[in-house]
Design an enzyme around this catalytic site. Structure first.
Site, mmCIF file in Angstrom:
data_model
loop_
_atom_site.group_PDB
_atom_site.id
_atom_site.type_symbol
_atom_site.label_atom_id
_atom_site.label_comp_id
_atom_site.label_asym_id
_atom_site.label_seq_id
_atom_site.Cartn_x
_atom_site.Cartn_y
_atom_site.Cartn_z
ATOM 1 N N LYS A 34 23.631 12.034 42.031
ATOM 2 C CA LYS A 34 24.973 11.961 41.174
ATOM 3 C C LYS A 34 25.790 10.662 41.512
ATOM 4 O O LYS A 34 26.264 10.200 40.768
ATOM 5 C CB LYS A 34 26.001 13.141 41.935
ATOM 6 N N ARG A 109 33.275 23.675 41.299
ATOM 7 C CA ARG A 109 32.269 23.951 42.424
ATOM 8 C C ARG A 109 32.007 25.463 42.416
ATOM 9 O O ARG A 109 31.055 25.915 43.067
ATOM 10 C CB ARG A 109 33.026 23.722 43.722
ATOM 11 N N ARG A 146 19.632 6.713 55.571
ATOM 12 C CA ARG A 146 20.651 5.805 55.198
ATOM 13 C C ARG A 146 21.276 5.286 56.476
ATOM 14 O O ARG A 146 21.617 5.857 57.323
ATOM 15 C CB ARG A 146 21.684 6.687 54.298
ATOM 16 N N ARG A 179 25.923 7.171 59.292
ATOM 17 C CA ARG A 179 27.255 8.066 59.080
ATOM 18 C C ARG A 179 26.893 9.601 59.902
ATOM 19 O O ARG A 179 25.817 10.010 59.717
ATOM 20 C CB ARG A 179 27.659 8.064 57.891
ATOM 21 N N ARG A 190 25.303 21.253 54.691
ATOM 22 C CA ARG A 190 25.741 21.110 53.433
ATOM 23 C C ARG A 190 24.985 21.557 52.257
ATOM 24 O O ARG A 190 25.365 22.118 51.303
ATOM 25 C CB ARG A 190 26.085 19.484 53.214
#
Ligand code: ZN
Length: 241
Positions: A34, A109, A146, A179, A190
């Protein structure tokens, strides 16, 4: 927003339909693309990308009347009511840059939020929900790989865009870090929250005619973007062909 009536024209309905502002809702689990496609899509279509999270923070920082109301709920440890989030959103989309439509990210959501949004949008817009699909294993591989430079912010990916030296930035020699949000246990959590809370929305939008468009995020980035453009109503997609 009144469509031009072309008397006796066979495609009258669809003409009127395509003259409505286009509202694109981006859906899909974290890490499914997204964020990657929101900016380019906004550029191609010439309509703003509105992240409700950013909008929320801006209102609170700028101490707008809506921001103050929201902060009042948060200071008492309460959730901000959906209607207040919608007030902020519709305050934003009333601006002239949203006349042709906008891209929504981070909202709705939940099903109650989607229903409340539907009531406000009524049939004044042309709604498209893009659902970015990617299996959990692929999401975890993408997200946990990442890394970014602590000094200049240049992003890398351990597998797909590796730096020359494992822990050093090619651009400035800074240290590369991951991160906390991108750690495996966090991303798994998540995903779990996403599946439980947001996935029912996919079924909600699937019941509306011609609204939900599935996007296969396993493909190459350029191909995914092409598929996104193809999924939009013809007049919008044609503008960039
Ligand atoms: Zn750097």
């Amino acid at each position: 927003m009144v469509g031009v009536l072309v008397s006796g024209h066979a495609s009258m309905t669809s003409r009127a339909e395509t003259q409505k502002p286009l509202v694109v809702i981006l859906m899909g689990p974290p890490g499914a693309g997204k964020g990657t496609h929101a900016g380019p899509l906004s550029g191609q279509l010439g309509i703003p990308h509105i992240s409700t999270g950013d909008l929320f923070r801006e209102n609170i920082r700028a101490e707008t009347p809506l921001g103050k109301q929201a902060k009042g709920f948060m200071d008492k440890g309460n959730l901000v009511p959906d209607e207040l989030v919608l007030d902020m959103l519709f305050d934003r989309v009333a601006r002239v840059d949203c006349k042709g439509g906008y891209i929504l990210d981070g909202f709705p959501r939940t099903i109650p939020q989607a229903k409340a949004l539907d009531i406000r949008l009524a049939d004044k817009v042309q709604l498209v929900v893009l659902n970015f699909n990617l299996p959990d294993a692929a999401i975890i591989e993408r997200v946990t790989g990442r890394i970014a430079c602590k000094d200049c912010g240049r992003p890398f990916h351990k597998k797909f865009d590796p730096p020359k030296n494992e822990s050093i930035c090619d651009a400035c020699g800074g240290k590369l870090i991951q991160r906390d949000d991108d750690k495996e246990e966090i991303i798994r959590k998540r995903l779990e929250v996403y599946r439980a809370q947001t996935e029912p929305l996919i079924h909600y939008y699937a019941q509306q005619k011609e609204v939900l468009k599935e996007i296969d995020s396993r493909k190459e980035k350029a191909q995914v973007f092409h598929d996104v453009m193809e999924a939009l109503p013809p007049i919008h997609a044609a503008a960039v062909r």
